[in-house]
Design an enzyme around this catalytic site. Structure first.
Site, PDB file in Angstrom:
ATOM      1  N   SER A   1       0.795  -1.229   0.000  1.00  0.00           N
ATOM      2  CA  SER A   1       0.000   0.000   0.000  1.00  0.00           C
ATOM      3  C   SER A   1       0.832   1.286   0.000  1.00  0.00           C
ATOM      4  CB  SER A   1      -0.961  -0.046   1.177  1.00  0.00           C
ATOM      5  OG  SER A   1      -1.975   0.875   0.970  1.00  0.00           O
ATOM      6  N   HIS A   2       0.708   2.059   1.082  1.00  0.00           N
ATOM      7  CA  HIS A   2       1.378   3.366   1.134  1.00  0.00           C
ATOM      8  C   HIS A   2       2.798   3.268   1.685  1.00  0.00           C
ATOM      9  CE1 HIS A   2      -0.444   2.490   4.992  1.00  0.00           C
ATOM     10  NE2 HIS A   2       0.538   3.193   5.528  1.00  0.00           N
TER      11      HIS A   2
ATOM     12  N   ASP B   1      -1.997   6.917  -3.273  1.00  0.00           N
ATOM     13  CA  ASP B   1      -0.873   6.205  -2.663  1.00  0.00           C
ATOM     14  C   ASP B   1      -0.361   5.096  -3.592  1.00  0.00           C
ATOM     15  OD1 ASP B   1      -2.973   4.382  -2.387  1.00  0.00           O
ATOM     16  OD2 ASP B   1      -2.137   3.540  -0.563  1.00  0.00           O
TER      17      ASP B   1
ATOM     18  N   ASP C   1      -0.791   1.852  -3.924  1.00  0.00           N
ATOM     19  CA  ASP C   1      -1.706   0.937  -4.606  1.00  0.00           C
ATOM     20  C   ASP C   1      -3.048   1.593  -4.938  1.00  0.00           C
ATOM     21  OD1 ASP C   1      -2.677   0.977  -1.987  1.00  0.00           O
ATOM     22  OD2 ASP C   1      -3.327  -1.111  -2.054  1.00  0.00           O
TER      23      ASP C   1
ATOM     24  N   ASP D   1      -5.451   3.075  -3.363  1.00  0.00           N
ATOM     25  CA  ASP D   1      -6.709   3.055  -2.607  1.00  0.00           C
ATOM     26  C   ASP D   1      -6.867   4.296  -1.730  1.00  0.00           C
ATOM     27  OD1 ASP D   1      -4.789   2.245  -0.798  1.00  0.00           O
ATOM     28  OD2 ASP D   1      -5.812   0.402  -0.183  1.00  0.00           O
ATOM     29  N   ARG D   2      -5.790   5.041  -1.507  1.00  0.00           N
ATOM     30  CA  ARG D   2      -5.889   6.269  -0.706  1.00  0.00           C
ATOM     31  C   ARG D   2      -5.833   7.499  -1.609  1.00  0.00           C
ATOM     32  NH1 ARG D   2      -2.663   5.743   4.891  1.00  0.00           N
ATOM     33  NH2 ARG D   2      -3.212   3.595   5.362  1.00  0.00           N
TER      34      ARG D   2
ATOM     35  N   LYS E   1     -11.184   0.501  -0.715  1.00  0.00           N
ATOM     36  CA  LYS E   1     -11.297   1.943  -0.877  1.00  0.00           C
ATOM     37  C   LYS E   1     -10.641   2.328  -2.195  1.00  0.00           C
ATOM     38  CE  LYS E   1      -7.384   2.912   2.234  1.00  0.00           C
ATOM     39  NZ  LYS E   1      -7.025   1.610   2.787  1.00  0.00           N
TER      40      LYS E   1
END
Ligand code: G16
Length: 536
Positions: free
Chosen positions: A116-117, A272, A274, A276-277, A371
């Site tokens: 992710s982030h 981010d 991936d 999702d943010r 998300k």
């Protein structure tokens, strides 16, 4: 095909956190580390009688995902998977696009190779998100079972073929990650209106942070909506994200934040690693993610997808209460869940909610089970184009109508783990109700335990919540996504009705609350002269 069983030994560090298993990349590259976790995940699904006929594999492009791909394909087929859908030849796609693939092609589950982030590369982090057939992350009961399995695993199954042969098996199909997702977004939002907003001369800036959203952003914003190509920056996905920490917040996405604070464009945003943010910025104006969720809720009727209304909304408990006021106006329910998108999945599946979000820079809806950064950005563009208002006007108008929740989230990242855990344990046990600290009186302290209203599943110890007699709320928890030491997160909020105070800087407005937190949680006492490493 020759299936073989390879003997292995358990690792003691394979407990999934808030969003799958995350570890240093070098740990993931240790022999059998990846294989053990993949096998344990499959064991759990097989043992519970779930179908595993079709499986999706995707990733945010971080190193060494593409090298892991043939190993995973071999293990999937050896374990009985009949069709492997790989999202993108280069294994670069935003997590929401992968969630969409799982749902669209009715897959039985999937693996998303992403941390992710978190930063990427050989000195960064790697991760695996385990996805269910609804396109959402495995619930706690499943991740706990996976963890138990990793503690006793003795072998994994694979095929006796070369990596090249694995990548070219008839059972493996490669999907275009961009088209399905862009089509989905186009079916939900008013692209004509947004195109009109760009045509009218409004300016835009999107920072993909050298990660997975660049190609999708070019397709949607430039090719389909008419934004200028140069407005999409850092859009080439790099295996190490160019060394940046791909977390879209004022601390780590500082260049676009500064650009927008200096009035660089009418609308600015970032996603981010991936995808999702998201972070939303207006000209000289930063939108807190909690306010963003409230705004999306308030204006949902402008979005074709939400034309028929909201069934309900949800926020994680540390998220500010701003959305609650909007939901009250709309007459719909608000659910409060622990941190972690997986907790929204059952509410979405049961249609109790169709929009949700978190303070951690994420919002999403019921069309997938992750998300979605680009979704939130398009939602905002749709609102701007339909109302003709600026980002600042939209947010300030909401404060003027409802009052403002002053809110701040800040973290002490990578601190000593035993100390951090001791701080939380002490706070769980200590009786401070009625006590006076830093000029505040504590009304109530509680440990947040959650019971999923749909499944009845219980999730205990999800953080500590404190209310003071003057209406201040404090939430504290340890992050579940870090890989080094521990990260203590604090979330504080206070409601203000007096319009003349709305423009006080958040850090000034909440100055005494930061002091209160320091005193009751004994942060300086434990860590000395420490400053939060990220403050939003
Ligand atoms: C993951 C979860 C989010 C959650 C976040 C919290 O996000 O999917 O639902 O809010 O972790 O992170 P932490 O435990 O560090 O506070 P992501 O974007 O990292 O997958």
């Amino acid at each position: 095909m020759n299936i073989k069983e390879v003997a292995t030994k358990p690792f003691d560090n394979q407990k999934p956190g808030t969003g799958g298993l995350r570890q240093r990349t070098k740990i993931f590259m240790e022999p059998n580390f990846l294989e053990n976790f993949i096998q344990a995940s499959l064991n759990v699904r097989i043992a519970s009688g779930d179908k595993i006929d079709t499986w999706v594999v995707g990733g945010d492009g971080r190193y060494p995902g593409i090298e892991f791909l043939p190993k995973i394909i071999k293990m999937l087929i050896a374990n009985g998977v009949k069709k492997v859908l790989v999202v993108g030849r280069e294994l670069v796609a935003p997590t929401p696009a992968i969630s969409n693939v799982i749902r669209k092609y009715k897959a039985d589950g999937g693996f998303i190779l992403s941390a992710s982030h978190n930063p990427a590369g050989i000195n960064g982090d790697f991760g695996v998100k385990v996805e269910m057939s609804n396109g959402g992350q495995a619930p706690e009961a499943v991740t706990n079972a996976i963890y138990e399995d990793t503690k006793k695993i003795a072998f994994y199954k694979t095929l006796d073929i070369s990596d090249d042969e694995a990548l070219n098996l008839a059972e493996v199909e490669y999907l275009d990650p961009i088209k399905d997702y862009a089509d989905l977004m186009q079916s939900m939002f008013d692209f004509d209106a947004i195109k009109g907003w760009f045509d009218a001369g409004n300016t835009f800036r999107f920072d993909a942070m050298n990660a997975s959203t660049g190609p999708v952003a070019v397709e949607i914003f430039v090719n389909r909506l008419g934004a200028k190509r140069e407005w999409i920056i850092n859009d080439k996905p790099l295996p190490d994200f160019g060394g940046v920490h791909p977390e879209p917040n004022p601390t780590y996405a500082k260049s676009i934040y500064d650009f927008m604070m200096e009035g660089g464009a009418d609308f600015g945003c970032a996603c981010d690693g991936d995808g999702d943010r998201n972070m939303i910025l207006g000209r000289g104006f930063y939108v807190k993610p909690s306010d963003s969720l409230a705004i999306l809720t308030k204006y949902h009727k402008l979005i074709p997808y939400y034309r028929d209304g909201l069934t309900g909304v949800a926020r994680s408990i540390p998220t500010s209460s701003a959305v609650d006021l909007i939901a009250k106006d709309l007459g719909i329910d608000v659910y409060t869940t622990p941190t972690g998108w997986k907790f929204f999945a059952s509410l979405l599946d049961a249609n109790k909610i169709n929009l949700c979000g978190e303070e951690s820079f994420g919002q999403g809806g019921n069309y997938i089970r992750e998300k979605d950064g680009i979704f939130a950005i398009l939602f905002w563009l749709n609102i701007l184009s339909k109302t003709g208002k600026t980002v600042r006007e939209i947010v300030e108008e909401m404060w003027n109508e409802n009052g403002r929740y002053f809110y701040s989230q800040y973290s002490y990242e990578g601190v000593d783990k035993p100390k951090a855990e001791a701080i939380i344990e002490r706070m769980k046990a200590v009786d401070i109700d009625g006590g006076n600290f830093a000029g505040f009186t504590i009304k109530k302290k509680e440990v947040f335990n959650y019971v999923d209203p749909v499944s009845g599943e219980e999730s205990k110890n999800q953080g500590i919540q404190i209310f003071t007699t003057d209406g201040t709320r404090i939430f504290a928890r340890l992050s579940g996504t870090g890989t080094v030491g521990a990260t203590i997160r604090f979330y504080i909020e206070k409601f203000e009705k007096d319009k003349s105070k709305f423009n006080v800087p958040v850090m000034d407005y909440l100055a005494d609350v930061y002091k209160l937190v320091d005193e009751i949680f004994e942060i300086s006492k434990n860590f000395g002269d420490i400053k939060p490493s990220a403050i939003n």
